[in-house]
Design an enzyme around this catalytic site. Structure first.
Site, PDB file in Angstrom:
ATOM      1  N   ARG A  95       0.797  -1.215  -0.023  1.00  0.00           N
ATOM      2  CA  ARG A  95      -0.033   0.266   0.005  1.00  0.00           C
ATOM      3  C   ARG A  95       0.816   1.284   0.150  1.00  0.00           C
ATOM      4  NH1 ARG A  95      -4.550   0.403   4.671  1.00  0.00           N
ATOM      5  NH2 ARG A  95      -2.863   1.247   5.969  1.00  0.00           N
ATOM      6  N   TYR A  96       1.798   1.278   0.824  1.00  0.00           N
ATOM      7  CA  TYR A  96       2.901   2.347   0.750  1.00  0.00           C
ATOM      8  C   TYR A  96       4.114   1.957  -0.089  1.00  0.00           C
ATOM      9  CZ  TYR A  96       0.051   3.642   4.955  1.00  0.00           C
ATOM     10  OH  TYR A  96      -0.911   3.961   5.639  1.00  0.00           O
ATOM     11  N   ARG A  99       7.145  -0.092   1.746  1.00  0.00           N
ATOM     12  CA  ARG A  99       6.970  -1.133   2.560  1.00  0.00           C
ATOM     13  C   ARG A  99       5.939  -2.122   2.406  1.00  0.00           C
ATOM     14  NH1 ARG A  99       5.420   3.616   4.632  1.00  0.00           N
ATOM     15  NH2 ARG A  99       4.034   3.983   6.133  1.00  0.00           N
ATOM     16  N   CYS A 108      -3.016 -17.543  14.667  1.00  0.00           N
ATOM     17  CA  CYS A 108      -2.361 -16.795  15.766  1.00  0.00           C
ATOM     18  C   CYS A 108      -2.667 -17.736  17.006  1.00  0.00           C
ATOM     19  CB  CYS A 108      -3.452 -15.531  16.094  1.00  0.00           C
ATOM     20  SG  CYS A 108      -3.496 -14.515  14.515  1.00  0.00           S
ATOM     21  N   CYS A 112      -8.457 -12.731  18.558  1.00  0.00           N
ATOM     22  CA  CYS A 112      -8.778 -11.498  19.273  1.00  0.00           C
ATOM     23  C   CYS A 112     -10.142 -11.252  18.639  1.00  0.00           C
ATOM     24  CB  CYS A 112      -7.975 -10.194  18.906  1.00  0.00           C
ATOM     25  SG  CYS A 112      -6.326 -10.575  19.438  1.00  0.00           S
ATOM     26  N   CYS A 115     -10.719  -8.608  15.898  1.00  0.00           N
ATOM     27  CA  CYS A 115      -9.575  -8.506  14.907  1.00  0.00           C
ATOM     28  C   CYS A 115      -9.944  -7.935  13.638  1.00  0.00           C
ATOM     29  CB  CYS A 115      -9.223 -10.124  14.628  1.00  0.00           C
ATOM     30  SG  CYS A 115      -8.032  -9.957  13.223  1.00  0.00           S
ATOM     31  N   ARG A 117      -8.704  -8.296  10.872  1.00  0.00           N
ATOM     32  CA  ARG A 117      -8.445  -9.322   9.782  1.00  0.00           C
ATOM     33  C   ARG A 117      -9.060 -10.691   9.986  1.00  0.00           C
ATOM     34  NH1 ARG A 117      -2.813  -8.406   8.672  1.00  0.00           N
ATOM     35  NH2 ARG A 117      -3.237  -6.527   7.539  1.00  0.00           N
ATOM     36  N   ASP A 277     -11.214  -0.843  13.769  1.00  0.00           N
ATOM     37  CA  ASP A 277     -11.644  -0.866  12.371  1.00  0.00           C
ATOM     38  C   ASP A 277     -13.104  -1.486  12.154  1.00  0.00           C
ATOM     39  OD1 ASP A 277      -9.078   0.252  10.999  1.00  0.00           O
ATOM     40  OD2 ASP A 277      -8.263  -1.875  11.653  1.00  0.00           O
ATOM     41  N   ASP A 314      -7.473   3.940  10.546  1.00  0.00           N
ATOM     42  CA  ASP A 314      -7.009   3.451   9.022  1.00  0.00           C
ATOM     43  C   ASP A 314      -8.314   3.754   8.217  1.00  0.00           C
ATOM     44  OD1 ASP A 314      -5.683   2.059   7.214  1.00  0.00           O
ATOM     45  OD2 ASP A 314      -4.972   0.616   8.865  1.00  0.00           O
ATOM     46  N   LYS A 321      -3.358   5.017   7.072  1.00  0.00           N
ATOM     47  CA  LYS A 321      -3.627   5.342   8.502  1.00  0.00           C
ATOM     48  C   LYS A 321      -3.389   6.921   8.418  1.00  0.00           C
ATOM     49  CE  LYS A 321      -1.629   1.230  10.255  1.00  0.00           C
ATOM     50  NZ  LYS A 321      -1.089   0.726   8.959  1.00  0.00           N
TER      51      LYS A 321
END
Ligand SMILES: *Cc1c(COP(=O)(O)O)cnc(C)c1O
Ligand code: SF4
Length: 359
Positions: A95-96, A99, A108, A112, A115, A117, A277, A314, A321
């Site tokens: 996206r950037y 990076r 995981c 969570c 989450c 995602r 999010d 975001d 962000k």
């Protein structure tokens, strides 16, 4: 014999029936949770609860599933930050310009409930296969503008040491990559994973390695997780943290202050505080953004500057962000500004004359 961290990982509680035994959920809730489980997987880090307390609300709210997750608000999205719009090859989000995210696994050590995602995590069948991983690394190799590889997922530290060593060896061979960043929840939820072998594997990439630990409550920093942070920092790995601002968990000035003070005592620099999010079924974790900014703004002046993370939102769809804060600087005219003191609230007007240079 399996390494200690693997057996600890396997003790994670995934079945609602075991959650009922621990009285985290009622018998009536079981049926609902079975339905929910078809959409979003469960894994509660059992050992962590045994140490911190079975009924610690800041932990149960984060990890124990609830029927509220079935209430999708229409504003909520499957892929809230638009990862898919920016994914040129499987396992990469670019996206950037400088990076990329590299996601070798979607597993995981704990899931969570908020989450961002969540539509993708826990599905081990989505883990990058050997050729997809090679293709992702090839993408990084041919894009010379990429200076930083961010390992995320899922939790990259659920991978075995040997898989991490293989990735590190490939990254080592890409000259334009300068930094390897790892985003992980594991230093608090599975601290036994932070072994000397793991640290050596991470450092074997020969790049500057930075680690960002996801931590949401001061209670997560018990003796074991403190040990994990200490091992990492003592090994020369700079540590940052990211926190999600969560209703009923850390949505007060006092809770955030204790968390950030505890982190800097452990030599961890709070990096980001995220507004949650718009992930599906996470409505019950959000407080109004206006209130969130107010709480965040109250930290300024009360904590060492470096103990205050940036509060970020975001923008849905993958627009990036942005940092949000109480606006304490208002422009009055070309040269005059009005500032509000974070200590007293007092307004002060200041003029900074724009002098024409004499050539
Ligand atoms: C958050 C994020 C990053 C990292 O952003 P930083 O501001 O450098 O921490 C990179 N790529 C994507 C797609 C992201 O969502
Ligand atoms: S550790 Fe990260 S990726 Fe995994 S469930 Fe939690 S927020 Fe999602």
């Amino acid at each position: 014999m399996a390494e200690g961290w693997i057996s600890e990982f396997k003790q994670g509680i995934c079945d609602p029936i075991d959650m009922e035994k621990r009285q985290w959920v009622t018998h009536e809730e079981l049926k609902v949770l079975e339905g929910l489980r078809e959409q979003f997987d469960f894994r509660v880090p059992a050992r962590f609860f045994d140490e911190i307390g079975q009924n610690n609300v800041s932990l149960t709210r984060q990890f124990v599933p609830s029927a509220e997750e079935l209430n999708f608000d229409e504003s909520e999205l499957r892929d809230p930050i638009g990862d898919q719009n920016w994914s040129p090859v499987e396992g990469i989000v670019h996206r950037y310009p400088d990076r990329v995210l590299l996601m070798p696994t979607y597993v995981c050590a704990s899931y969570c409930r908020f989450c961002f995602r969540r539509y993708k995590v826990s599905d081990a069948s989505q883990n990058l296969k050997a050729d997809a991983l090679s293709a992702a690394l090839e993408y990084i190799k041919v894009h010379q503008g990429i200076r930083e590889v961010i390992l995320t997922g899922g939790d990259p530290l659920t991978l075995s040491d040997s898989r991490l060593l293989k990735i590190a060896a490939k990254i080592r061979q890409i000259p334009h990559v300068e930094l390897l960043r790892i985003h992980t929840r594991i230093p608090t939820t599975l601290p036994s994973r932070i072994t000397a072998t793991l640290i050596a594997a991470l450092k074997s990439c020969g790049k500057a390695v930075w680690l960002v630990a996801h931590v949401n409550a001061a209670d997560e920093l018990n003796t074991l997780s403190q040990g994990a942070f200490t091992r990492l920092v003592d090994a020369g790995i700079p540590l940052l943290s990211q926190t999600v601002l969560l209703k009923g968990i850390n949505d007060s000035t006092d809770q955030l202050m204790s968390l950030f003070q505890a982190l800097v005592r452990l030599r961890v620099k709070p990096y980001y505080l995220h507004y949650p999010d718009l992930a599906q079924g996470t409505h019950h974790f959000r407080i109004p953004l206006e209130r969130a900014i107010e709480i965040y703004g109250s930290l300024r002046g009360q904590l060492s500057g470096f103990a205050i993370p940036e509060f970020v939102v975001d923008i849905p769809g993958g627009q990036g962000k942005i940092s949000v804060d109480v606006n304490r600087a208002k422009q009055i005219s070309a040269e005059t500004w009005e500032f509000q003191s974070p200590l007293t609230g007092k307004l002060t007007r200041v003029t900074y004359p724009i002098l024409t240079e004499i050539s």
